[in-house]
Design a protein around this motif. Sequence first.
Motif, PDB file in Angstrom:
ATOM      1  N   TYR A  69      40.958  49.075  39.500  1.00 42.72           N
ATOM      2  CA  TYR A  69      40.542  50.455  39.772  1.00 42.72           C
ATOM      3  C   TYR A  69      39.047  50.626  39.468  1.00 42.72           C
ATOM      4  CZ  TYR A  69      40.216  55.536  39.469  1.00 42.72           C
ATOM      5  OH  TYR A  69      39.842  56.845  39.650  1.00 42.72           O
ATOM      6  N   LEU A  70      38.610  50.112  38.323  1.00 46.75           N
ATOM      7  CA  LEU A  70      37.197  50.219  37.946  1.00 46.75           C
ATOM      8  C   LEU A  70      36.300  49.521  38.969  1.00 46.75           C
ATOM      9  CD1 LEU A  70      37.426  49.535  34.102  1.00 46.75           C
ATOM     10  CD2 LEU A  70      37.242  51.750  35.255  1.00 46.75           C
ATOM     11  N   VAL A  71      36.740  48.368  39.450  1.00 44.00           N
ATOM     12  CA  VAL A  71      35.971  47.624  40.447  1.00 44.00           C
ATOM     13  C   VAL A  71      35.919  48.392  41.765  1.00 44.00           C
ATOM     14  CG1 VAL A  71      35.922  45.516  41.847  1.00 44.00           C
ATOM     15  CG2 VAL A  71      36.446  45.370  39.398  1.00 44.00           C
ATOM     16  N   GLU A  72      37.074  48.860  42.226  1.00 41.53           N
ATOM     17  CA  GLU A  72      37.151  49.556  43.514  1.00 41.53           C
ATOM     18  C   GLU A  72      36.341  50.847  43.535  1.00 41.53           C
ATOM     19  OE1 GLU A  72      41.296  50.110  44.376  1.00 41.53           O
ATOM     20  OE2 GLU A  72      41.682  47.951  44.345  1.00 41.53           O
ATOM     21  N   HIS A  73      36.212  51.502  42.392  1.00 41.02           N
ATOM     22  CA  HIS A  73      35.484  52.763  42.311  1.00 41.02           C
ATOM     23  C   HIS A  73      34.065  52.599  41.759  1.00 41.02           C
ATOM     24  CE1 HIS A  73      39.635  54.089  42.832  1.00 41.02           C
ATOM     25  NE2 HIS A  73      39.082  55.140  43.436  1.00 41.02           N
ATOM     26  N   ASP A  74      33.576  51.365  41.765  1.00 40.62           N
ATOM     27  CA  ASP A  74      32.207  51.039  41.336  1.00 40.62           C
ATOM     28  C   ASP A  74      31.873  51.551  39.935  1.00 40.62           C
ATOM     29  OD1 ASP A  74      31.515  49.580  43.599  1.00 40.62           O
ATOM     30  OD2 ASP A  74      30.866  51.375  44.686  1.00 40.62           O
ATOM     31  N   LEU A  75      32.859  51.600  39.073  1.00 39.14           N
ATOM     32  CA  LEU A  75      32.598  51.977  37.682  1.00 39.14           C
ATOM     33  C   LEU A  75      32.103  50.780  36.884  1.00 39.14           C
ATOM     34  CD1 LEU A  75      35.585  54.400  37.156  1.00 39.14           C
ATOM     35  CD2 LEU A  75      33.173  55.002  37.339  1.00 39.14           C
ATOM     36  N   ILE A  76      32.391  49.583  37.362  1.00 40.97           N
ATOM     37  CA  ILE A  76      31.744  48.367  36.871  1.00 40.97           C
ATOM     38  C   ILE A  76      31.276  47.580  38.085  1.00 40.97           C
ATOM     39  CG2 ILE A  76      32.948  48.196  34.654  1.00 40.97           C
ATOM     40  CD1 ILE A  76      34.816  46.113  35.916  1.00 40.97           C
ATOM     41  N   LYS A  77      30.135  46.930  37.928  1.00 40.29           N
ATOM     42  CA  LYS A  77      29.529  46.193  39.038  1.00 40.29           C
ATOM     43  C   LYS A  77      29.086  44.823  38.551  1.00 40.29           C
ATOM     44  CE  LYS A  77      27.783  50.475  41.017  1.00 40.29           C
ATOM     45  NZ  LYS A  77      26.613  51.205  41.486  1.00 40.29           N
ATOM     46  N   ASN A  78      28.970  43.894  39.473  1.00 33.70           N
ATOM     47  CA  ASN A  78      28.522  42.547  39.124  1.00 33.70           C
ATOM     48  C   ASN A  78      27.215  42.574  38.339  1.00 33.70           C
ATOM     49  OD1 ASN A  78      30.594  40.949  40.350  1.00 33.70           O
ATOM     50  ND2 ASN A  78      29.719  41.438  42.343  1.00 33.70           N
ATOM     51  N   GLU A  79      26.303  43.424  38.769  1.00 38.57           N
ATOM     52  CA  GLU A  79      24.973  43.478  38.178  1.00 38.57           C
ATOM     53  C   GLU A  79      24.990  43.885  36.707  1.00 38.57           C
ATOM     54  OE1 GLU A  79      25.941  45.201  40.918  1.00 38.57           O
ATOM     55  OE2 GLU A  79      24.921  44.113  42.516  1.00 38.57           O
ATOM     56  N   HIS A  90      28.564  35.845  44.545  1.00 39.97           N
ATOM     57  CA  HIS A  90      29.639  35.649  43.572  1.00 39.97           C
ATOM     58  C   HIS A  90      30.199  36.995  43.098  1.00 39.97           C
ATOM     59  CE1 HIS A  90      32.020  33.732  40.534  1.00 39.97           C
ATOM     60  NE2 HIS A  90      31.442  34.417  39.570  1.00 39.97           N
ATOM     61  N   ASP A  91      31.492  37.222  43.291  1.00 41.12           N
ATOM     62  CA  ASP A  91      32.138  38.479  42.925  1.00 41.12           C
ATOM     63  C   ASP A  91      32.744  38.356  41.527  1.00 41.12           C
ATOM     64  OD1 ASP A  91      33.174  40.995  42.927  1.00 41.12           O
ATOM     65  OD2 ASP A  91      34.679  40.616  44.461  1.00 41.12           O
ATOM     66  N   TYR A  92      31.891  38.476  40.534  1.00 44.63           N
ATOM     67  CA  TYR A  92      32.268  38.273  39.140  1.00 44.63           C
ATOM     68  C   TYR A  92      33.279  39.302  38.658  1.00 44.63           C
ATOM     69  CZ  TYR A  92      31.567  37.278  34.152  1.00 44.63           C
ATOM     70  OH  TYR A  92      31.742  36.953  32.838  1.00 44.63           O
ATOM     71  N   VAL A  93      33.131  40.567  39.043  1.00 42.02           N
ATOM     72  CA  VAL A  93      34.033  41.605  38.544  1.00 42.02           C
ATOM     73  C   VAL A  93      35.471  41.397  39.047  1.00 42.02           C
ATOM     74  CG1 VAL A  93      32.287  43.367  38.073  1.00 42.02           C
ATOM     75  CG2 VAL A  93      33.322  43.249  40.336  1.00 42.02           C
ATOM     76  N   SER A  94      35.640  40.885  40.244  1.00 46.06           N
ATOM     77  CA  SER A  94      36.994  40.600  40.732  1.00 46.06           C
ATOM     78  C   SER A  94      37.623  39.450  39.943  1.00 46.06           C
ATOM     79  CB  SER A  94      36.976  40.259  42.217  1.00 46.06           C
ATOM     80  OG  SER A  94      36.646  41.410  42.956  1.00 46.06           O
ATOM     81  N   VAL A  95      36.825  38.461  39.608  1.00 50.91           N
ATOM     82  CA  VAL A  95      37.315  37.362  38.777  1.00 50.91           C
ATOM     83  C   VAL A  95      37.726  37.905  37.408  1.00 50.91           C
ATOM     84  CG1 VAL A  95      36.654  35.212  37.607  1.00 50.91           C
ATOM     85  CG2 VAL A  95      35.961  35.607  39.980  1.00 50.91           C
ATOM     86  N   LEU A  96      36.877  38.755  36.826  1.00 52.94           N
ATOM     87  CA  LEU A  96      37.207  39.345  35.524  1.00 52.94           C
ATOM     88  C   LEU A  96      38.494  40.151  35.584  1.00 52.94           C
ATOM     89  CD1 LEU A  96      33.779  40.621  34.132  1.00 52.94           C
ATOM     90  CD2 LEU A  96      35.143  38.683  33.330  1.00 52.94           C
ATOM     91  N   ALA A  97      38.657  40.928  36.644  1.00 59.07           N
ATOM     92  CA  ALA A  97      39.855  41.767  36.772  1.00 59.07           C
ATOM     93  C   ALA A  97      41.120  40.922  36.787  1.00 59.07           C
ATOM     94  CB  ALA A  97      39.764  42.615  38.035  1.00 59.07           C
TER      95      ALA A  97
END
Length: 124
Positions: free
Chosen positions: A9-19, A68-75
Amino acid sequence: MGLKLSLHYLVEHDLIKNEDFRVWQEGKAREAWERYRIQVSKKMDEENLQCYELDESEVDYDGFNYEHDYVSVLANILPKVRNSLAHGSNYLSASTVHDLEIVTTIINNTFKRFSQVAREFSEK
């Protein structure tokens, strides 16, 4: 909602970003530097140069598209890491400080971005 769904949810709503993450920023910088070195090598071949002084100011860090999609890996992996830490294991990990850095980054950026959205909504 479980941790995995919450993180997605956080990733999809840009509440956390790779950067937001130091590890992602360092990976992007390494890839940009490597691309620069390859460009210099090609230039040396094309112009038959014997040497070339690498200049970091020539590296295009901002214009480099790092995929590299780091936040998806983290999720996907953080719930497993959490379970391992919560239920214990037979060894101590040196990555605990890194894990805490990741969690701190997620909490701080989620709060910052959610607060900003809430302020903008209340001003309307």
